[in-house]
Design a protein around this motif. Structure first.
Motif, PDB file in Angstrom:
ATOM      1  N   PRO A   1       0.823  -1.211   0.000  1.00 56.10           N
ATOM      2  CA  PRO A   1       0.000   0.000   0.000  1.00 56.10           C
ATOM      3  C   PRO A   1       0.857   1.261   0.000  1.00 56.10           C
ATOM      4  O   PRO A   1       1.938   1.297   0.599  1.00 56.10           O
ATOM      5  N   VAL A   2       0.381   2.272  -0.703  1.00 57.38           N
ATOM      6  CA  VAL A   2       1.094   3.542  -0.737  1.00 57.38           C
ATOM      7  C   VAL A   2       0.803   4.321   0.538  1.00 57.38           C
ATOM      8  O   VAL A   2      -0.205   4.102   1.207  1.00 57.38           O
ATOM      9  N   GLY A   3       1.690   5.257   0.864  1.00 58.20           N
ATOM     10  CA  GLY A   3       1.496   6.082   2.047  1.00 58.20           C
ATOM     11  C   GLY A   3       2.242   5.548   3.258  1.00 58.20           C
ATOM     12  O   GLY A   3       2.921   4.520   3.196  1.00 58.20           O
ATOM     13  N   HIS A   4       2.120   6.271   4.373  1.00 54.94           N
ATOM     14  CA  HIS A   4       2.786   5.843   5.602  1.00 54.94           C
ATOM     15  C   HIS A   4       1.774   5.178   6.530  1.00 54.94           C
ATOM     16  O   HIS A   4       0.605   5.558   6.577  1.00 54.94           O
ATOM     17  N   ARG A   5       2.243   4.191   7.259  1.00 56.86           N
ATOM     18  CA  ARG A   5       1.361   3.354   8.061  1.00 56.86           C
ATOM     19  C   ARG A   5       1.192   3.893   9.475  1.00 56.86           C
ATOM     20  O   ARG A   5       2.149   4.335  10.113  1.00 56.86           O
ATOM     21  N   VAL A   6      -0.032   3.823   9.972  1.00 51.82           N
ATOM     22  CA  VAL A   6      -0.325   4.072  11.381  1.00 51.82           C
ATOM     23  C   VAL A   6      -1.198   2.926  11.875  1.00 51.82           C
ATOM     24  O   VAL A   6      -1.885   2.275  11.088  1.00 51.82           O
ATOM     25  N   THR A   7      -1.145   2.666  13.159  1.00 56.13           N
ATOM     26  CA  THR A   7      -2.015   1.653  13.757  1.00 56.13           C
ATOM     27  C   THR A   7      -3.268   2.333  14.281  1.00 56.13           C
ATOM     28  O   THR A   7      -3.198   3.290  15.049  1.00 56.13           O
TER      29      THR A   7
ATOM     30  N   LYS B   1      -5.894   0.336  15.503  1.00 59.16           N
ATOM     31  CA  LYS B   1      -6.637  -0.570  16.364  1.00 59.16           C
ATOM     32  C   LYS B   1      -5.770  -1.763  16.734  1.00 59.16           C
ATOM     33  O   LYS B   1      -5.008  -2.270  15.899  1.00 59.16           O
ATOM     34  N   ASN B   2      -5.897  -2.220  17.969  1.00 61.84           N
ATOM     35  CA  ASN B   2      -5.294  -3.471  18.420  1.00 61.84           C
ATOM     36  C   ASN B   2      -6.421  -4.429  18.771  1.00 61.84           C
ATOM     37  O   ASN B   2      -7.260  -4.134  19.624  1.00 61.84           O
ATOM     38  N   VAL B   3      -6.448  -5.586  18.107  1.00 61.72           N
ATOM     39  CA  VAL B   3      -7.530  -6.537  18.338  1.00 61.72           C
ATOM     40  C   VAL B   3      -7.027  -7.939  18.036  1.00 61.72           C
ATOM     41  O   VAL B   3      -6.264  -8.153  17.104  1.00 61.72           O
ATOM     42  N   ASP B   4      -7.413  -8.871  18.871  1.00 61.43           N
ATOM     43  CA  ASP B   4      -7.026 -10.275  18.689  1.00 61.43           C
ATOM     44  C   ASP B   4      -5.516 -10.439  18.573  1.00 61.43           C
ATOM     45  O   ASP B   4      -5.020 -11.275  17.818  1.00 61.43           O
ATOM     46  N   GLY B   5      -4.790  -9.616  19.318  1.00 55.67           N
ATOM     47  CA  GLY B   5      -3.334  -9.703  19.297  1.00 55.67           C
ATOM     48  C   GLY B   5      -2.701  -9.141  18.039  1.00 55.67           C
ATOM     49  O   GLY B   5      -1.497  -9.354  17.792  1.00 55.67           O
ATOM     50  N   ARG B   6      -3.449  -8.400  17.238  1.00 55.95           N
ATOM     51  CA  ARG B   6      -2.944  -7.830  15.993  1.00 55.95           C
ATOM     52  C   ARG B   6      -3.031  -6.312  16.022  1.00 55.95           C
ATOM     53  O   ARG B   6      -3.926  -5.728  16.641  1.00 55.95           O
ATOM     54  N   GLU B   7      -2.105  -5.677  15.329  1.00 59.68           N
ATOM     55  CA  GLU B   7      -2.174  -4.246  15.096  1.00 59.68           C
ATOM     56  C   GLU B   7      -2.679  -4.016  13.677  1.00 59.68           C
ATOM     57  O   GLU B   7      -2.032  -4.416  12.706  1.00 59.68           O
ATOM     58  N   LEU B   8      -3.846  -3.424  13.556  1.00 60.48           N
ATOM     59  CA  LEU B   8      -4.416  -3.154  12.245  1.00 60.48           C
ATOM     60  C   LEU B   8      -4.016  -1.755  11.797  1.00 60.48           C
ATOM     61  O   LEU B   8      -3.993  -0.811  12.590  1.00 60.48           O
ATOM     62  N   GLY B   9      -3.721  -1.635  10.506  1.00 59.90           N
ATOM     63  CA  GLY B   9      -3.139  -0.404  10.011  1.00 59.90           C
ATOM     64  C   GLY B   9      -3.983   0.372   9.023  1.00 59.90           C
ATOM     65  O   GLY B   9      -4.865  -0.165   8.342  1.00 59.90           O
TER      66      GLY B   9
END
Length: 279
Positions: free
Chosen positions: A28-34, A36-44
């Motif tokens: 994906p283009v752009g810079h990543r931010v998190t 949400k944290n759910v089910d032990g995952r960081e969604l971006g």
């Protein structure tokens, strides 16, 4: 709603693409931010800053467009809509690509978690509008196929909210740009009883946000006649709904030229008319 039917529909959507095992996704283009944290995952979220358009001051509040990939809720990746994100950013809006939890291919779940994550992302963007220099009143959402469902559900329906979300923050986008969207989850079969509350198409009232729909006349999953009826119903309710049906085209037609350029141009023109992008 019958969960088996929901998964049956998802299999149909996903089957129209290359299998997930063989598919490769562009980063994906752009810079990543998190977001949400759910089910032990960081969604971006991937945030693509706009290019300068004339002498406009982009330190001020800017509009944003959240783009949501399809894949039958079982595959796909944020980079699917890189081209759409670039088109939006070229016209002065902040483009944001969404990562959301996917369903297991052999599950019989409804896409609750997919919608939950979409709503969480919309709320995260609004909560952080000030630091991102965004106009919280001008956040649109768009997506293809199952991603179009996620965007539309967030716009028109209540429920399927993450229990950790602050529900005082609206998850409703101010406009929708949809590509072959799965607005009616019952399109593939008349054999099942269903809960109409889970179909975005079931919501027709004056509060539905302005909407652009682009789809193919020969799409075996998203039937053009169903979209035509929905557009007519929205217009009768006083909602702006622009529907473009491309003759002879099937699911995901927009990924190839000349349709990629044509649909991107329509998306930009529609968003410009609402003040969500600039020229």
């Amino acid at each position: 709603m019958n969960k088996i039917m929901f998964r049956w529909c998802a299999v149909w959507i996903a089957a129209l693409s290359v299998s997930a095992a063989a598919q490769t996704w562009d980063p994906p283009v752009g810079h990543r931010v998190t977001y949400k944290n759910v089910d032990g995952r960081e969604l971006g979220l991937w945030i693509l800053e706009p290019k300068d358009v004339g002498a406009r001051d982009y330190a001020a509040e800017r509009p944003a467009v959240l783009l949501i990939h399809g894949g039958g809720w079982v595959n796909g990746a944020p980079g699917v809509h890189n081209d759409q994100a670039k088109a939006v950013a070229a016209h002065g809006a902040v483009a944001i690509l969404l990562q959301y939890r996917l369903l297991a291919a052999n599950s019989h779940e409804e896409p609750r978690i997919c919608v939950e994550d979409t709503k969480s992302a919309m709320r995260w963007i609004r909560r952080h509008a000030s630091e991102l220099h965004l106009d919280a009143k001008k956040i649109a959402a768009g997506g293809s196929s199952a991603g179009g469902y996620n965007a539309a559900f967030a716009a028109v329906a209540a429920g399927w909210d993450d229990p950790q979300d602050d529900l005082r923050v609206s998850a409703r986008p101010g406009a929708l740009v949809l590509l072959n969207p799965a607005l009616d989850v019952h399109y593939a079969s008349n054999l099942f009883h269903h809960d109409e509350k889970l179909s975005p198409m079931s919501y027709v009232n004056k509060d539905v946000p302005p909407m652009l729909i682009m789809s193919g006349s020969d799409d075996p999953v998203i039937h053009a006649d169903v979209l035509r009826r929905y557009a007519a119903q929205l217009k009768a309710a006083g909602v702006r709904c622009e529907l473009h049906i491309y003759p002879g085209q099937v699911h995901s037609f927009y990924k190839k030229e000349p349709y990629l350029s044509e649909t991107n141009a329509l998306m930009v023109e529609f968003l410009y008319s609402l003040g969500f992008v600039y020229r």
